[in-house]
Design a protein around this motif. Structure first.
Motif, PDB file in Angstrom:
ATOM      1  N   ASN A 118       0.852  -1.180   0.000  1.00  0.00           N
ATOM      2  CA  ASN A 118       0.000   0.000   0.000  1.00  0.00           C
ATOM      3  C   ASN A 118       0.895   1.240   0.000  1.00  0.00           C
ATOM      4  O   ASN A 118       2.118   1.143   0.054  1.00  0.00           O
ATOM      5  CB  ASN A 118      -0.990  -0.013   1.168  1.00  0.00           C
ATOM      6  N   ARG A 119       0.279   2.394  -0.104  1.00  0.00           N
ATOM      7  CA  ARG A 119       1.077   3.615  -0.262  1.00  0.00           C
ATOM      8  C   ARG A 119       1.987   3.860   0.932  1.00  0.00           C
ATOM      9  O   ARG A 119       3.145   4.268   0.778  1.00  0.00           O
ATOM     10  CB  ARG A 119       0.136   4.802  -0.473  1.00  0.00           C
ATOM     11  N   THR A 120       1.477   3.584   2.127  1.00  0.00           N
ATOM     12  CA  THR A 120       2.277   3.826   3.329  1.00  0.00           C
ATOM     13  C   THR A 120       3.534   2.960   3.344  1.00  0.00           C
ATOM     14  O   THR A 120       4.638   3.437   3.621  1.00  0.00           O
ATOM     15  CB  THR A 120       1.432   3.545   4.583  1.00  0.00           C
ATOM     16  N   ALA A 122       4.967   1.485   0.764  1.00  0.00           N
ATOM     17  CA  ALA A 122       5.851   1.851  -0.352  1.00  0.00           C
ATOM     18  C   ALA A 122       6.667   3.088  -0.024  1.00  0.00           C
ATOM     19  O   ALA A 122       7.864   3.160  -0.337  1.00  0.00           O
ATOM     20  CB  ALA A 122       5.019   2.068  -1.603  1.00  0.00           C
ATOM     21  N   GLN A 123       6.046   4.064   0.597  1.00  0.00           N
ATOM     22  CA  GLN A 123       6.760   5.300   0.926  1.00  0.00           C
ATOM     23  C   GLN A 123       7.796   5.088   2.018  1.00  0.00           C
ATOM     24  O   GLN A 123       8.832   5.759   2.040  1.00  0.00           O
ATOM     25  CB  GLN A 123       5.756   6.374   1.345  1.00  0.00           C
ATOM     26  N   ASN A 129       8.851  -4.326  -2.837  1.00  0.00           N
ATOM     27  CA  ASN A 129       7.517  -4.552  -3.398  1.00  0.00           C
ATOM     28  C   ASN A 129       7.568  -4.402  -4.911  1.00  0.00           C
ATOM     29  O   ASN A 129       8.578  -3.947  -5.473  1.00  0.00           O
ATOM     30  CB  ASN A 129       6.499  -3.595  -2.785  1.00  0.00           C
ATOM     31  N   VAL A 132       2.267  -0.442  -6.125  1.00  0.00           N
ATOM     32  CA  VAL A 132       1.364   0.037  -5.095  1.00  0.00           C
ATOM     33  C   VAL A 132      -0.049  -0.369  -5.464  1.00  0.00           C
ATOM     34  O   VAL A 132      -0.513  -0.133  -6.586  1.00  0.00           O
ATOM     35  CB  VAL A 132       1.446   1.568  -4.945  1.00  0.00           C
ATOM     36  N   ASP A 135      -4.977   2.048  -1.207  1.00  0.00           N
ATOM     37  CA  ASP A 135      -4.443   2.996  -0.237  1.00  0.00           C
ATOM     38  C   ASP A 135      -4.687   2.563   1.203  1.00  0.00           C
ATOM     39  O   ASP A 135      -4.153   3.164   2.116  1.00  0.00           O
ATOM     40  CB  ASP A 135      -5.066   4.388  -0.449  1.00  0.00           C
ATOM     41  N   HIS A 136      -5.527   1.549   1.419  1.00  0.00           N
ATOM     42  CA  HIS A 136      -5.773   1.121   2.798  1.00  0.00           C
ATOM     43  C   HIS A 136      -4.790   0.011   3.164  1.00  0.00           C
ATOM     44  O   HIS A 136      -3.671  -0.033   2.639  1.00  0.00           O
ATOM     45  CB  HIS A 136      -7.234   0.720   3.014  1.00  0.00           C
ATOM     46  N   GLN A 143      -3.777  -9.328  -1.706  1.00  0.00           N
ATOM     47  CA  GLN A 143      -4.317  -8.101  -1.108  1.00  0.00           C
ATOM     48  C   GLN A 143      -5.065  -8.407   0.189  1.00  0.00           C
ATOM     49  O   GLN A 143      -6.218  -8.033   0.396  1.00  0.00           O
ATOM     50  CB  GLN A 143      -5.211  -7.383  -2.109  1.00  0.00           C
TER      51      GLN A 143
END
Length: 389
Positions: A118-120, A122-123, A129, A132, A135-136, A143
């Protein structure tokens, strides 16, 4: 998607298998012709077609996770290696090959066979990974949500696959369920019908990576190659509708308008749905009120299919079953399972004797333009139609 809240997941566009045409000998007299009709409501997105491969069922299904991957137009090496890891976990857990097909198809829908963060995550850069996803909190090949384990666990393909199989094995009679039903009972997706469109390609991937394993059926307690018939369902999800031999073939020189094959069998022999799907047609052909009843044996030149059924399957495939002895057991709109009895062999319509006229159509096209040779098609599904003579 997978989770408790039912949030939607983006739908991935994948292709379908195209099947080559061949011909066989003509013996019985019948016709499967009906009026042209087009339908494209099951099966999902059309995109690139899978590269045609000829994969024999070898009986050696051990997948090589680190070896060279086959070439498929939709997927790269990394995605297929993820599919191999899913299959390998299933093998280690002694899950039958049908489970491998269900798991691979599920991961195709959920992640495109990519290990998504997820975005968190990945950042943060904490975990490797392959893109992305949502977003949750859903991550990984399937998933999976937080209730399935830690982020690090869920992004481990082996862990994620094991958790999927563990839950699948708790589903009663999961091997006999339509793929999309079995997958949904595990995933609890906001798009419960989305998995079905991946079944054909998932079976081909399993075949390519594991020695033709999707062409096996459980016969007398053993996984057997190319033997699915009646209520014995191949891992691909298909079965031969009856066990007789093919006589009159597909579009032979003497009968170029014969859009299916004739399978000899005694009157009253049960006819099984070749795969799960929805009934499109269940009626007498012709039905013109002119005394040409389907409740009596037909004859050459009478015309029509007699009592017949058309079933729409995932991937916009349609199967047709003609010359039933009496009104079919199924009705329009009814969902049927692979192997379910839909009627009995007869000789109604344009027929010289009891047999099943069986057709396969692609692209949701019930007309002759959509017909393909059932013999090679069914063989690739591990449910061969036996030739005679």
């Amino acid at each position: 998607m997978n989770g408790e809240t039912g949030r939607p997941r983006r739908r991935l566009r994948l292709g379908a298998l195209s099947v080559a045409l061949t011909a066989t000998l003509a013996l019985l007299c019948c016709t499967g012709g009906t009026a042209a009709f087009f339908l494209t409501e099951l099966g999902g997105d059309s995109a690139e077609q899978m590269t045609q491969m000829s994969v024999e069922c070898t009986g050696d299904f051990e997948v090589n996770v680190t070896g060279r991957m086959p070439r498929l137009s939709q997927y790269g090496d990394g995605q297929l290696r993820n599919a191999a890891r899913i299959i390998k976990v299933g093998q280690d857990m002694k899950v039958p090959p049908r489970g491998w097909v269900v798991a691979v198809a599920t991961a195709m829908q959920e992640s495109g066979l990519r290990n998504l963060a997820n975005r968190t995550v990945a950042q943060s850069g904490d975990l490797p990974n392959e893109g992305v996803g949502a977003d949750h909190d859903s991550v990984g090949l399937f998933q999976q949500r937080a209730s399935w384990g830690s982020v690090a666990q869920r992004m481990n393909p082996e862990y994620a696959a094991r958790k999927f199989y563990e839950k699948l094995l708790t589903v009663q009679e999961w091997e006999r369920l339509p793929l999309t039903v079995a997958a949904q009972k595990v995933q609890v997706s906001a798009f419960p019908d989305a998995y079905a469109k991946h079944e054909t390609l998932a079976a081909q991937i399993v075949d390519a990576l594991a020695g033709g394993a999707a062409r096996t059926a459980l016969v007398a307690g053993r996984q057997t190659c190319d033997a699915a018939s009646g209520q014995e369902i191949a891992a691909s999800g298909w079965t031969a509708p009856i066990a007789g031999g093919v006589g009159s073939g597909f579009r032979t020189a003497s009968r170029p308008g014969h859009n299916g094959v004739d399978i000899g069998a005694g009157k009253g022999t049960p006819i099984h749905a070749a795969a799960s799907g929805r009934v499109l047609v269940s009626r007498c052909d012709p039905d013109n009120g002119g005394g040409l009843s389907c409740d009596v044996d037909g004859y050459p030149g009478k015309g029509g299919c007699g009592w017949f059924v058309d079933i729409l399957h995932a991937g916009d495939l349609i199967t047709r079953y003609c010359h039933m002895v009496e009104k079919p057991r199924v009705s329009v709109g009814q969902h049927v399972d692979a192997g379910e009895v839909i009627g009995e062999v007869g000789s109604s319509g344009n027929s010289s004797g009891p047999h099943l006229h069986f057709e396969v159509h692609e692209n949701g096209d019930r007309s002759s333009a959509g017909a393909i040779d059932p013999v090679p098609f069914m063989r690739t599904r591990g449910a061969p139609l036996r030739r005679t003579g």
